[in-house]
Design a protein around this motif. Structure first.
Motif, PDB file in Angstrom:
ATOM      1  N   THR A   1     -14.516   0.451  -9.521  1.00 26.90           N
ATOM      2  CA  THR A   1     -13.172   0.997  -9.709  1.00 26.90           C
ATOM      3  C   THR A   1     -12.125   0.288  -8.865  1.00 26.90           C
ATOM      4  O   THR A   1     -11.038  -0.013  -9.346  1.00 26.90           O
ATOM      5  N   PHE A   2     -12.437   0.025  -7.627  1.00 30.67           N
ATOM      6  CA  PHE A   2     -11.452  -0.497  -6.683  1.00 30.67           C
ATOM      7  C   PHE A   2     -11.684  -1.959  -6.333  1.00 30.67           C
ATOM      8  O   PHE A   2     -10.846  -2.599  -5.732  1.00 30.67           O
ATOM      9  N   GLY A   3     -12.837  -2.489  -6.687  1.00 29.78           N
ATOM     10  CA  GLY A   3     -13.166  -3.870  -6.338  1.00 29.78           C
ATOM     11  C   GLY A   3     -13.985  -3.923  -5.060  1.00 29.78           C
ATOM     12  O   GLY A   3     -14.201  -2.920  -4.394  1.00 29.78           O
ATOM     13  N   GLY A   4     -14.433  -5.111  -4.712  1.00 30.79           N
ATOM     14  CA  GLY A   4     -15.293  -5.289  -3.554  1.00 30.79           C
ATOM     15  C   GLY A   4     -14.575  -5.282  -2.223  1.00 30.79           C
ATOM     16  O   GLY A   4     -15.169  -4.991  -1.195  1.00 30.79           O
ATOM     17  N   ASP A   5     -13.294  -5.626  -2.227  1.00 33.35           N
ATOM     18  CA  ASP A   5     -12.534  -5.671  -0.979  1.00 33.35           C
ATOM     19  C   ASP A   5     -11.934  -4.303  -0.671  1.00 33.35           C
ATOM     20  O   ASP A   5     -11.694  -3.495  -1.555  1.00 33.35           O
ATOM     21  N   ASP A   6     -11.668  -4.074   0.608  1.00 31.26           N
ATOM     22  CA  ASP A   6     -10.949  -2.876   1.006  1.00 31.26           C
ATOM     23  C   ASP A   6      -9.480  -3.061   0.642  1.00 31.26           C
ATOM     24  O   ASP A   6      -8.990  -4.189   0.564  1.00 31.26           O
ATOM     25  N   GLY A   7      -8.784  -1.959   0.436  1.00 31.44           N
ATOM     26  CA  GLY A   7      -7.372  -2.065   0.114  1.00 31.44           C
ATOM     27  C   GLY A   7      -6.705  -0.713   0.021  1.00 31.44           C
ATOM     28  O   GLY A   7      -7.347   0.335   0.113  1.00 31.44           O
ATOM     29  N   VAL A   8      -5.385  -0.773  -0.161  1.00 33.54           N
ATOM     30  CA  VAL A   8      -4.563   0.432  -0.228  1.00 33.54           C
ATOM     31  C   VAL A   8      -3.519   0.256  -1.317  1.00 33.54           C
ATOM     32  O   VAL A   8      -2.900  -0.804  -1.426  1.00 33.54           O
ATOM     33  N   GLU A   9      -3.332   1.288  -2.109  1.00 35.78           N
ATOM     34  CA  GLU A   9      -2.255   1.359  -3.091  1.00 35.78           C
ATOM     35  C   GLU A   9      -1.419   2.591  -2.771  1.00 35.78           C
ATOM     36  O   GLU A   9      -1.942   3.601  -2.296  1.00 35.78           O
ATOM     37  N   PHE A  10      -0.131   2.520  -3.054  1.00 35.01           N
ATOM     38  CA  PHE A  10       0.779   3.628  -2.762  1.00 35.01           C
ATOM     39  C   PHE A  10       1.062   4.439  -4.018  1.00 35.01           C
ATOM     40  O   PHE A  10       1.300   3.881  -5.087  1.00 35.01           O
ATOM     41  N   ILE A  11       1.037   5.760  -3.862  1.00 34.54           N
ATOM     42  CA  ILE A  11       1.432   6.683  -4.921  1.00 34.54           C
ATOM     43  C   ILE A  11       2.561   7.531  -4.366  1.00 34.54           C
ATOM     44  O   ILE A  11       2.377   8.254  -3.378  1.00 34.54           O
ATOM     45  N   SER A  12       3.733   7.430  -4.974  1.00 38.90           N
ATOM     46  CA  SER A  12       4.897   8.126  -4.420  1.00 38.90           C
ATOM     47  C   SER A  12       4.812   9.632  -4.652  1.00 38.90           C
ATOM     48  O   SER A  12       4.217  10.102  -5.624  1.00 38.90           O
ATOM     49  N   LEU A  13       5.427  10.355  -3.758  1.00 39.07           N
ATOM     50  CA  LEU A  13       5.525  11.800  -3.894  1.00 39.07           C
ATOM     51  C   LEU A  13       6.242  12.151  -5.189  1.00 39.07           C
ATOM     52  O   LEU A  13       5.854  13.090  -5.891  1.00 39.07           O
ATOM     53  N   ALA A  14       7.239  11.376  -5.565  1.00 48.28           N
ATOM     54  CA  ALA A  14       7.978  11.615  -6.806  1.00 48.28           C
ATOM     55  C   ALA A  14       7.078  11.474  -8.028  1.00 48.28           C
ATOM     56  O   ALA A  14       7.185  12.264  -8.978  1.00 48.28           O
ATOM     57  N   ASP A  15       6.178  10.494  -8.028  1.00 53.45           N
ATOM     58  CA  ASP A  15       5.256  10.323  -9.160  1.00 53.45           C
ATOM     59  C   ASP A  15       4.325  11.527  -9.301  1.00 53.45           C
ATOM     60  O   ASP A  15       4.064  11.994 -10.406  1.00 53.45           O
ATOM     61  N   ILE A  16       3.829  12.022  -8.189  1.00 59.76           N
ATOM     62  CA  ILE A  16       2.938  13.185  -8.237  1.00 59.76           C
ATOM     63  C   ILE A  16       3.722  14.431  -8.629  1.00 59.76           C
ATOM     64  O   ILE A  16       3.269  15.224  -9.458  1.00 59.76           O
TER      65      ILE A  16
ATOM     66  N   THR B   1       8.380  14.117   8.845  1.00 63.85           N
ATOM     67  CA  THR B   1       9.749  13.591   8.910  1.00 63.85           C
ATOM     68  C   THR B   1       9.797  12.090   8.659  1.00 63.85           C
ATOM     69  O   THR B   1      10.828  11.565   8.265  1.00 63.85           O
ATOM     70  N   VAL B   2       8.671  11.408   8.870  1.00 63.36           N
ATOM     71  CA  VAL B   2       8.628   9.956   8.725  1.00 63.36           C
ATOM     72  C   VAL B   2       7.371   9.561   7.953  1.00 63.36           C
ATOM     73  O   VAL B   2       6.296  10.118   8.175  1.00 63.36           O
ATOM     74  N   ALA B   3       7.519   8.595   7.069  1.00 61.61           N
ATOM     75  CA  ALA B   3       6.381   8.030   6.347  1.00 61.61           C
ATOM     76  C   ALA B   3       6.072   6.650   6.919  1.00 61.61           C
ATOM     77  O   ALA B   3       6.978   5.907   7.302  1.00 61.61           O
ATOM     78  N   LYS B   4       4.788   6.323   6.972  1.00 60.94           N
ATOM     79  CA  LYS B   4       4.382   4.994   7.429  1.00 60.94           C
ATOM     80  C   LYS B   4       4.719   3.944   6.376  1.00 60.94           C
ATOM     81  O   LYS B   4       4.748   4.233   5.183  1.00 60.94           O
ATOM     82  N   THR B   5       4.925   2.721   6.839  1.00 60.27           N
ATOM     83  CA  THR B   5       5.127   1.608   5.912  1.00 60.27           C
ATOM     84  C   THR B   5       3.773   1.118   5.418  1.00 60.27           C
ATOM     85  O   THR B   5       2.739   1.366   6.041  1.00 60.27           O
ATOM     86  N   LEU B   6       3.775   0.415   4.297  1.00 57.35           N
ATOM     87  CA  LEU B   6       2.555  -0.169   3.756  1.00 57.35           C
ATOM     88  C   LEU B   6       2.690  -1.679   3.847  1.00 57.35           C
ATOM     89  O   LEU B   6       3.502  -2.279   3.131  1.00 57.35           O
ATOM     90  N   TYR B   7       1.931  -2.277   4.744  1.00 58.12           N
ATOM     91  CA  TYR B   7       2.003  -3.723   4.992  1.00 58.12           C
ATOM     92  C   TYR B   7       3.441  -4.164   5.259  1.00 58.12           C
ATOM     93  O   TYR B   7       3.910  -5.180   4.753  1.00 58.12           O
ATOM     94  N   GLY B   8       4.178  -3.334   6.026  1.00 53.56           N
ATOM     95  CA  GLY B   8       5.545  -3.656   6.408  1.00 53.56           C
ATOM     96  C   GLY B   8       6.600  -3.277   5.382  1.00 53.56           C
ATOM     97  O   GLY B   8       7.783  -3.461   5.610  1.00 53.56           O
ATOM     98  N   THR B   9       6.201  -2.738   4.239  1.00 50.91           N
ATOM     99  CA  THR B   9       7.139  -2.347   3.192  1.00 50.91           C
ATOM    100  C   THR B   9       7.421  -0.847   3.289  1.00 50.91           C
ATOM    101  O   THR B   9       6.486  -0.044   3.329  1.00 50.91           O
ATOM    102  N   VAL B  10       8.698  -0.494   3.306  1.00 48.45           N
ATOM    103  CA  VAL B  10       9.077   0.914   3.321  1.00 48.45           C
ATOM    104  C   VAL B  10       8.879   1.469   1.918  1.00 48.45           C
ATOM    105  O   VAL B  10       9.463   0.968   0.952  1.00 48.45           O
ATOM    106  N   THR B  11       8.044   2.476   1.800  1.00 43.55           N
ATOM    107  CA  THR B  11       7.721   3.051   0.495  1.00 43.55           C
ATOM    108  C   THR B  11       8.264   4.456   0.313  1.00 43.55           C
ATOM    109  O   THR B  11       8.381   4.934  -0.807  1.00 43.55           O
ATOM    110  N   GLY B  12       8.561   5.131   1.394  1.00 42.24           N
ATOM    111  CA  GLY B  12       8.899   6.546   1.314  1.00 42.24           C
ATOM    112  C   GLY B  12       7.630   7.377   1.396  1.00 42.24           C
ATOM    113  O   GLY B  12       6.534   6.869   1.641  1.00 42.24           O
TER     114      GLY B  12
END
Length: 122
Positions: A77-92, A21-32
């Motif tokens: 592929t992702f670089g040396g640092d840790d990180g997160v990218e968002f992929i929307s449900l609509a894109d998939i 019912t709820v999606a988490k934000t990514l670094y404070g940004t609402v992504t859906g």
């Protein structure tokens, strides 16, 4: 470099996202609703939802549980640092429309470059 995420695991993660019912934000940004592409100990996809258990879908080329070369692949592929990218449900879901014509998906493929990533289904 192309990373291959096993479709059965991706599909399970997508089911979890759709049921939430709820999606988490990514670094404070609402992504859906969607999946997070995470570069950490390996590269993996996970639902951006709350819950004690969430499906984690590792790239078969970068799964620390199965390959000893995962760190090299993660860095290239992702670089040396840790990180997160968002992929929307609509894109998939947009990728799945052609798949509904009888195609059997084996992998979600993410082609990563330093500037961007693209999605496809195999």
């Amino acid at each position: 470099m192309k990373l291959h995420f096993p479709w059965p695991e991706v599909a399970k993660a997508l089911d979890e996202v759709r049921a939430a019912t709820v999606a988490k934000t990514l670094y404070g940004t609402v992504t859906g609703k969607g999946l997070w592409l995470v570069g950490d100990e390996g590269v993996y996809l996970m639902p951006n939802i709350d819950g004690e258990t969430r499906t984690i879908a590792y790239a078969k080329e970068c799964d620390p549980r199965k390959t000893g070369d995962w760190w090299h692949v993660k860095r290239s592929t992702f670089g040396g640092d840790d990180g997160v990218e968002f992929i929307s449900l609509a894109d998939i879901d947009g990728l799945l429309i052609p798949a509904k014509t009888g195609m059997h998906a084996e992998h979600l493929i993410i082609d990563l470059t330093p500037q961007r990533f693209t999605l496809s289904i195999q």
